[in-house]
Design a protein around this motif. Structure first.
Motif, PDB file in Angstrom:
ATOM      1  N   CYS A   1       0.874  -1.176   0.000  1.00 28.01           N
ATOM      2  CA  CYS A   1       0.000   0.000   0.000  1.00 28.01           C
ATOM      3  C   CYS A   1       0.910   1.225   0.000  1.00 28.01           C
ATOM      4  O   CYS A   1       1.956   1.229   0.661  1.00 28.01           O
ATOM      5  N   ALA A   2       0.550   2.261  -0.769  1.00 29.05           N
ATOM      6  CA  ALA A   2       1.433   3.425  -0.865  1.00 29.05           C
ATOM      7  C   ALA A   2       0.650   4.690  -1.190  1.00 29.05           C
ATOM      8  O   ALA A   2      -0.464   4.633  -1.720  1.00 29.05           O
ATOM      9  N   GLN A   3       1.264   5.817  -0.882  1.00 31.66           N
ATOM     10  CA  GLN A   3       0.635   7.112  -1.132  1.00 31.66           C
ATOM     11  C   GLN A   3       1.717   8.148  -1.422  1.00 31.66           C
ATOM     12  O   GLN A   3       2.780   8.149  -0.787  1.00 31.66           O
TER      13      GLN A   3
ATOM     14  N   VAL B   1       6.522  10.604  -0.080  1.00 30.05           N
ATOM     15  CA  VAL B   1       5.990   9.317  -0.537  1.00 30.05           C
ATOM     16  C   VAL B   1       6.149   8.316   0.591  1.00 30.05           C
ATOM     17  O   VAL B   1       7.206   8.243   1.226  1.00 30.05           O
ATOM     18  N   GLU B   2       5.095   7.543   0.873  1.00 26.68           N
ATOM     19  CA  GLU B   2       5.176   6.461   1.853  1.00 26.68           C
ATOM     20  C   GLU B   2       4.765   5.149   1.204  1.00 26.68           C
ATOM     21  O   GLU B   2       3.743   5.082   0.517  1.00 26.68           O
ATOM     22  N   ILE B   3       5.566   4.120   1.439  1.00 24.41           N
ATOM     23  CA  ILE B   3       5.292   2.787   0.909  1.00 24.41           C
ATOM     24  C   ILE B   3       5.293   1.800   2.073  1.00 24.41           C
ATOM     25  O   ILE B   3       6.238   1.751   2.859  1.00 24.41           O
TER      26      ILE B   3
ATOM     27  N   ALA C   1       7.189  -6.525   8.294  1.00 26.89           N
ATOM     28  CA  ALA C   1       6.550  -5.336   7.734  1.00 26.89           C
ATOM     29  C   ALA C   1       7.603  -4.261   7.546  1.00 26.89           C
ATOM     30  O   ALA C   1       8.457  -4.056   8.409  1.00 26.89           O
ATOM     31  N   ILE C   2       7.531  -3.560   6.416  1.00 22.00           N
ATOM     32  CA  ILE C   2       8.511  -2.521   6.105  1.00 22.00           C
ATOM     33  C   ILE C   2       7.795  -1.243   5.698  1.00 22.00           C
ATOM     34  O   ILE C   2       6.833  -1.262   4.927  1.00 22.00           O
ATOM     35  N   ARG C   3       8.260  -0.148   6.265  1.00 21.00           N
ATOM     36  CA  ARG C   3       7.741   1.181   5.918  1.00 21.00           C
ATOM     37  C   ARG C   3       8.896   2.006   5.364  1.00 21.00           C
ATOM     38  O   ARG C   3       9.937   2.150   6.002  1.00 21.00           O
TER      39      ARG C   3
END
Length: 345
Positions: free
Chosen positions: A177-179, A187-189, A295-297
């Motif tokens: 999920c990304a924005q 940008v966040e992924i 989980a990776i941000r």
């Protein structure tokens, strides 16, 4: 029992995952109250939905219900992104994961079936890592909005994380999920799997077993260059898609060098490296949590994106120099980890 889901920033999401894991409920109904929420970040939605799915698997006798005001603008956004239905397909709010078509600035919660990627690889007679490269490029193009430097950076970091999951996690699905928020130049992924986790994966390599004490030391080791479950004495990457153990190292350093952040969470621990503008330096934090898989941000500020190519080359050089000083590491990054695959376009 009513459980209030907090504002979904990454710290609250990781803490909620830990609390949910420790929650003792034998039977009855778990009512998840989302009415206090205004913030739904990509990574946080992935973590919370995964935690709630896992809770349902561990507690099959407990019925899950949600309480959310569907007229709330933020809830509508989360529903459109597939958040509520990613918790359970029985939820009636919003779209299914992957159903929203996406736009020039977001990727909805999307499950990517790994067996499907492998079948596609066989059918097309190409490496699965090339399939992952192609998908990563499409995702990067969606978020980059025509900025080629940003597209290259996003394609690279998405690909390195996705191929890492395919090679090491033993998971069935990659969740992404990304924005992109142009107004904030951010940008966040979020990328998540529900596989075996970093510690279990690395411990399958006899060379690392004595170095890993817990999830935290496993994460520390995984972020070093040349560290991979595939490591063996005297191995060197020959092919473009060889596993050289540079993926996490490169992705984490590229994100922070671009004044963003890199977070990795697995088991009961989490490491978050982020650029701090106040001190013009990288800050490293450890967070206690509890989750299955990894989980990776990743966040990137687009202010310095024109410097991406130089930053990538810098960390390839530094990573290889550091790997040469480590006894149990692959000494050279593969061509793909160096970003030398333009000719495949």
């Amino acid at each position: 029992m009513r459980v209030y889901v907090p504002e979904l920033n990454y710290i609250n999401a990781l803490d909620f995952s830990k609390q949910l894991f420790e929650l003792k409920v034998r039977d009855g109904v778990l009512l998840m109250d989302f009415n206090r929420m205004r913030n739904y970040d990509p990574f946080s939605m992935l973590v919370v939905s995964s935690a709630l799915r896992e809770f349902g698997k561990v507690n099959p006798k407990i019925k899950k219900r949600i309480d959310v005001n569907e007229s709330n603008t933020n809830a509508q956004y989360a529903g459109h992104m597939g958040f509520f239905k990613s918790i359970s397909n029985r939820v009636s709010v919003g779209k299914k994961p992957g159903e929203a078509r996406g736009s020039s600035n977001y990727i909805p919660i999307t499950p990517i079936n790994l067996e499907g990627l492998r079948e596609e690889s066989v059918n097309e007679n190409i490496y699965i890592t090339q399939i992952i490269e192609n998908k990563s490029k499409k995702l990067g193009q969606i978020l980059a909005q025509g900025n080629k430097d940003l597209e290259y950076a996003l394609t690279f970091i998405i690909r390195e994380i996705m191929r890492n999951i395919e090679e090491h996690s033993e998971a069935d699905t990659i969740w992404i999920c990304a924005q992109h928020w142009p107004r904030y130049q951010l940008v966040e992924i979020g990328i998540l799997d529900e596989g075996q986790g970093v510690m279990k994966s690395l411990k399958k390599n006899v060379h690392y077993r004595n170095l890993i004490k817990d999830d935290y030391t496993a994460l520390e080791l995984a972020l070093k260059p040349g560290v991979s479950k595939a490591f063996r004495i005297y191995n060197m990457p020959d092919g473009i898609w060889d596993n050289s153990g540079f993926g996490l190292y490169m992705a984490s350093n590229i994100c922070t060098a671009l004044q963003g952040s890199f977070l990795i969470s697995s088991g009961n621990s989490c490491i978050c490296n982020r650029y701090d503008r106040d001190i013009n330096d990288i800050v490293c934090n450890r967070i206690d949590t509890r989750m299955n898989g990894t989980a990776i941000r990743m966040t990137i500020s687009t202010e310095k994106i024109q410097e991406y190519e130089a930053i990538q080359k810098l960390f390839v050089k530094q990573g290889e120099e550091l790997a040469k000083k480590m006894k149990k590491s692959i000494k050279q990054a593969s061509k793909s980890s160096k970003g030398l695959i333009d000719y495949l376009d």
